[in-house]
Design an enzyme around this catalytic site. Structure first.
Site, PDB file in Angstrom:
ATOM      1  N   GLU A  76      11.085 130.279  10.519  1.00 36.21           N
ATOM      2  CA  GLU A  76      10.914 130.720  11.906  1.00 36.21           C
ATOM      3  C   GLU A  76      10.213 129.676  12.793  1.00 36.21           C
ATOM      4  O   GLU A  76       9.625 130.035  13.810  1.00 36.21           O
ATOM      5  CB  GLU A  76      10.140 132.034  11.932  1.00 36.21           C
ATOM      6  CG  GLU A  76      10.912 133.185  11.318  1.00 36.21           C
ATOM      7  CD  GLU A  76      10.308 134.526  11.676  1.00 36.21           C
ATOM      8  OE1 GLU A  76      10.847 135.187  12.563  1.00 36.21           O
ATOM      9  OE2 GLU A  76       9.275 134.882  11.076  1.00 36.21           O
ATOM     10  N   HIS A 165       9.557 143.761  13.023  1.00 38.09           N
ATOM     11  CA  HIS A 165       9.279 142.439  12.481  1.00 38.09           C
ATOM     12  C   HIS A 165       7.828 142.013  12.690  1.00 38.09           C
ATOM     13  O   HIS A 165       7.094 141.823  11.732  1.00 38.09           O
ATOM     14  CB  HIS A 165      10.264 141.458  13.134  1.00 38.09           C
ATOM     15  CG  HIS A 165      10.013 140.017  12.823  1.00 38.09           C
ATOM     16  ND1 HIS A 165      10.642 139.001  13.488  1.00 38.09           N
ATOM     17  CD2 HIS A 165       9.196 139.416  11.930  1.00 38.09           C
ATOM     18  CE1 HIS A 165      10.239 137.845  13.015  1.00 38.09           C
ATOM     19  NE2 HIS A 165       9.360 138.072  12.067  1.00 38.09           N
TER      20      HIS A 165
HETATM   21 ZN   LIG Z   1       8.215 136.567  11.248  1.00 37.09          ZN
END
Ligand SMILES: [Zn+2]
Length: 244
Positions: A76, A165
């Site tokens: 990410e 998330h």
């Molecule tokens: Zn994350």
């Protein structure tokens, strides 16, 4: 110590603080913009924040490509580069899966600042839903397209949630980003408790506008500086315990 070495040190300290304050567990990360080249940023390799050392810090271009480094990066990392590309004022980004905020990302109840210390969150804490544009995904921001879409949802704000998330906050310094990440979770926990008692009286927009500069423009020993010193000590770092 050079600017870049100093920032790497602060990045390691910030990682340890975020772990110690339970904002990050095995997941989550913090970045800082490169002090000389604004088109680059610094972020650890893929390792739990509690374990980060200066040697783990990698230099990235804003598109998420590493600069002469083939160690495994965070999937990410695109969160950081796309936000810094969209927001020249952003110097540091914290992404976490801290648990207190999760309920507000999966219900229609927004997070709203309710405590003086949380005024830094700003007027609006939006929720970004990966499914709105990208359909079914693993919910992680794993491309520049997803990062740019998230950055657009954050807009000029300080914090945004990711549905199912986690959350991401930005700051004009590492210290401000850490503060905002910690107090986003504090606000979420208090808001969930207060909503069980009755109608919640939130900070007004005017109050938020007065609180933000007081924290950000504080003298040494006040505002973000004071909380940083406190969290450094709580994390077992400081003058008597050199940065790893
Ligand atoms: Zn994350």
């Amino acid at each position: 110590m050079s600017d870049i070495e100093s920032l790497k040190n602060d990045l390691v300290i910030a990682s340890r603080i975020l772990a110690n304050e339970e904002i990050c567990d095995a997941f989550g990360h913090i970045s800082v913009r490169h002090p000389v080249d604004p088109d680059r940023f610094l972020l650890a390799r893929a390792v739990a924040p509690e374990l980060v050392t200066s040697d783990d810090i990698i230099e990235f271009n804003l598109d998420g490509t590493a600069v002469c480094d083939d160690r495994k990066p965070f999937l990410e990392r695109f969160i950081h580069g796309t936000l810094m590309a969209a927001r020249p004022d952003v110097q540091s980004v914290v992404h976490s899966h801290s648990r207190g905020v999760i309920p507000f990302g999966i219900t229609d109840t927004p997070i709203r600042p309710l405590l003086h210390s949380c005024g830094v969150l700003g007027h609006d804490v939006p929720v970004w839903d990966a499914g709105d544009v990208f359909g079914d995904t693993n919910l992680l921001i794993s491309s520049n397209d997803m990062g740019a879409d998230f950055a657009a949802r954050l807009g000029n704000g300080r914090a945004a949630l990711m549905r199912g998330h986690g959350s991401t906050v930005v700051g004009r310094s590492i210290q401000e980003a850490v503060y905002t990440a910690v107090y986003l979770d504090v606000n979420a926990q208090l808001q969930a408790e207060a909503m069980q008692l009755g109608k919640v009286k939130y900070l007004t927009d005017g109050e938020i506008d007065l609180i933000q500069p007081r924290l950000g423009d504080a003298k040494p020993g006040e505002g973000y500086d004071r909380t940083w010193q406190y969290w450094v000590r709580r994390a077992g770092l400081g003058p008597d315990a050199p940065v790893p």
